[in-house]
Design an enzyme around this catalytic site. Structure first.
Site, mmCIF file in Angstrom:
data_model
loop_
_atom_site.group_PDB
_atom_site.id
_atom_site.type_symbol
_atom_site.label_atom_id
_atom_site.label_comp_id
_atom_site.label_asym_id
_atom_site.label_seq_id
_atom_site.Cartn_x
_atom_site.Cartn_y
_atom_site.Cartn_z
ATOM 1 N N LYS A 102 0.831 -1.206 0.000
ATOM 2 C CA LYS A 102 0.000 0.000 0.000
ATOM 3 C C LYS A 102 0.865 1.254 0.000
ATOM 4 C CE LYS A 102 -1.811 1.554 3.909
ATOM 5 N NZ LYS A 102 -1.595 3.002 4.100
ATOM 6 N N ASN A 103 1.891 1.259 0.828
ATOM 7 C CA ASN A 103 2.710 2.465 0.969
ATOM 8 C C ASN A 103 3.629 2.698 -0.228
ATOM 9 O OD1 ASN A 103 1.542 3.059 3.415
ATOM 10 N ND2 ASN A 103 3.157 2.096 4.626
ATOM 11 N N CYS A 113 -5.302 8.623 9.958
ATOM 12 C CA CYS A 113 -5.279 7.997 11.281
ATOM 13 C C CYS A 113 -4.787 8.960 12.351
ATOM 14 C CB CYS A 113 -4.353 6.776 11.263
ATOM 15 S SG CYS A 113 -5.003 5.398 10.329
ATOM 16 N N ARG A 169 2.181 14.297 12.285
ATOM 17 C CA ARG A 169 2.710 14.025 10.942
ATOM 18 C C ARG A 169 2.549 15.255 10.035
ATOM 19 N NH1 ARG A 169 1.098 7.994 9.003
ATOM 20 N NH2 ARG A 169 -1.020 8.652 9.365
ATOM 21 N N ASP A 189 5.396 0.761 11.770
ATOM 22 C CA ASP A 189 4.141 0.157 11.330
ATOM 23 C C ASP A 189 3.959 -1.280 11.821
ATOM 24 O OD1 ASP A 189 3.200 2.395 10.092
ATOM 25 O OD2 ASP A 189 3.634 1.746 8.055
ATOM 26 N N ARG A 236 -8.530 -0.223 5.189
ATOM 27 C CA ARG A 236 -7.684 0.767 4.521
ATOM 28 C C ARG A 236 -6.371 0.153 4.056
ATOM 29 N NH1 ARG A 236 -5.662 4.666 7.929
ATOM 30 N NH2 ARG A 236 -4.698 5.412 6.016
#
Length: 419
Positions: free
Chosen positions: A22-23, A117, A122, A306, A398
């Protein structure tokens, strides 16, 4: 909102196909906006974050063609700089990645400050500073980033204050359209950054050093149509490795790459988990006793933030104590109270959690607060006595493709409840 019902005590065994990262996918979707030629991405994970990012580029006029759940062609020929409104960016923070490509290609754009989130501020300041180093004029007006570079961006030396993945990706994408050479110092080294560089190179960019602390980009790219395959998701692979370990099971992680998760494998092996290469990926066995191991999250190649929450769930089942220090994101211990509801013995002080293993977990009602916290609770529920109900699992959707289906195929007693 959907919920998950899990009855613990089942040993996991079987094979899990690891999806595309995903990233890695999100910045590559944004990168399509750099070019007027189509970009086809394969091995996309079938998760809601991908749908949302594709919706963002479509909102800017790009044509998006989904060939199947795991591939799409993005033709940004008809795209425009325009404005990225809050309604399209509020679901995740990664939407700020369209800022660099839109500014570099069109000379001006407006992007609402993103949501996502609740795991820390961030801020986007590193993205903004990188673009300003390339000659952009940027202001924040009423929750919107207003960026202009009407004379075009110019290559520059960008020294990042910290090795931010997102800021590295923003700088790298924008620099492909800048005039002259750009040097990014203190760049993030994550595999996802290197995969973006590979995608940009396939599109026609000239980039050297991706995967190191110093990246060189020659601007004025002559873009071409191309296709690129997304790398496997090392965080998903690490999550399922922990699932095998916490249940005392054995899983084959198809497509997982050991070289991308060396620090994770090292920590898990120190905790008593066995990991070895197989014909199709990695095999993980948790049939031995678990031992507490201290970790500190770090930028790649260190232990990834993560996987911090998932590792904490594992340590609740280990002998002895484990000290877990979070150095990347503030507020990334929001899963601790929910683990405590299940019976975990965890003491939290500032950025450090002390986990005393060996306490039996018991099923309860718990609430997911972010993507990784959600899957941490799933892992804990797999070994908790009785029934656990996990609420707000849209966070899981997600970033994890068919998590409940994959776990059920390997023997978990897990059911998705529709409200």
């Amino acid at each position: 909102m959907d919920r998950l019902r899990i009855v613990g005590g089942k040993r996991l065994e079987g094979a899990v196909t690891i999806a595309g990262a995903k990233n890695a996918s999100l910045p590559q979707i944004a990168a399509a906006l750099l070019s007027d030629q189509p970009l086809t991405l394969t091995n996309l994970p079938a998760v809601s974050d991908i749908d949302n990012m594709l919706a963002v580029v479509h909102a800017h006029g790009a044509t998006v063609t989904r060939h199947d759940p795991h591939s799409a062609t993005i033709d940004a020929g008809p795209a425009n700089g325009g404005e990225t409104p809050y309604d399209t960016v509020r679901r995740m923070r990664a939407t700020v990645l369209v800022l660099g490509p839109l500014l570099a290609r069109f000379g001006a754009t407006r992007v609402s400050l993103p949501g996502g989130c609740a795991i820390g501020a961030r801020p986007v300041d590193l993205h903004v500073k990188a673009l300003m180093a390339l000659g952009a004029r940027i202001e924040i007006e009423g929750g919107t980033i207003v960026a202009e570079a009407n004379a075009g961006l110019k290559g520059a030396r960008i020294v990042l204050g910290s090795p931010s993945v997102g800021a590295t990706e923003t700088a790298m994408m924008a620099a492909t359209r800048a005039k002259g050479e750009t040097e990014i110092v203190n760049a993030a080294r994550e595999p996802e950054v290197a995969d973006l560089a590979d995608c940009l190179i396939a599109m026609g960019a000239r980039i050297e050093g991706a995967g190191t602390h110093r990246i060189l980009i020659a601007g004025d790219t002559d873009f071409r149509a191309t296709q690129h395959q997304i790398i496997p998701d090392r965080i998903e692979a690490g999550t399922y490795a922990i699932a095998a370990a916490i249940t005392g099971g054995q899983l084959e992680l198809t497509h997982a790459r050991l070289e991308q998760m060396a620090s994770v494998a090292q920590v898990l092996e120190a905790a008593g988990v066995r990991i070895w290469p197989g014909d199709r990926g990695l095999i993980v066995s948790g049939d031995g006793a678990l031992t507490g191991v201290d970790i500190s999250t770090e930028p790649y190649p260190g232990f990834p933030t993560d996987l911090q929450a998932q590792f904490m769930a594992l340590m609740t089942q280990a002998a002895g104590a484990a000290m877990i220090r979070e150095t990347v994101f503030e507020n990334r211990f929001m899963h601790v109270p929910e683990l405590q509801r299940l019976g975990a013995n965890i003491t939290l002080q500032a950025t450090t959690a002390l986990v005393r293993g060996g306490s039996p977990l018991r099923g309860a009602q718990v609430m997911a607060t972010d993507l990784r916290a959600s899957v941490c609770l799933v892992l804990a529920a797999l070994v908790a006595e009785g029934e656990t109900i996990i609420n707000r699992v849209y966070h899981l959707d997600r970033g994890y493709e068919q998590l409940d289906v994959k776990l059920r195929r390997c023997g978990a007693d897990i059911t998705r409840l529709k409200d």
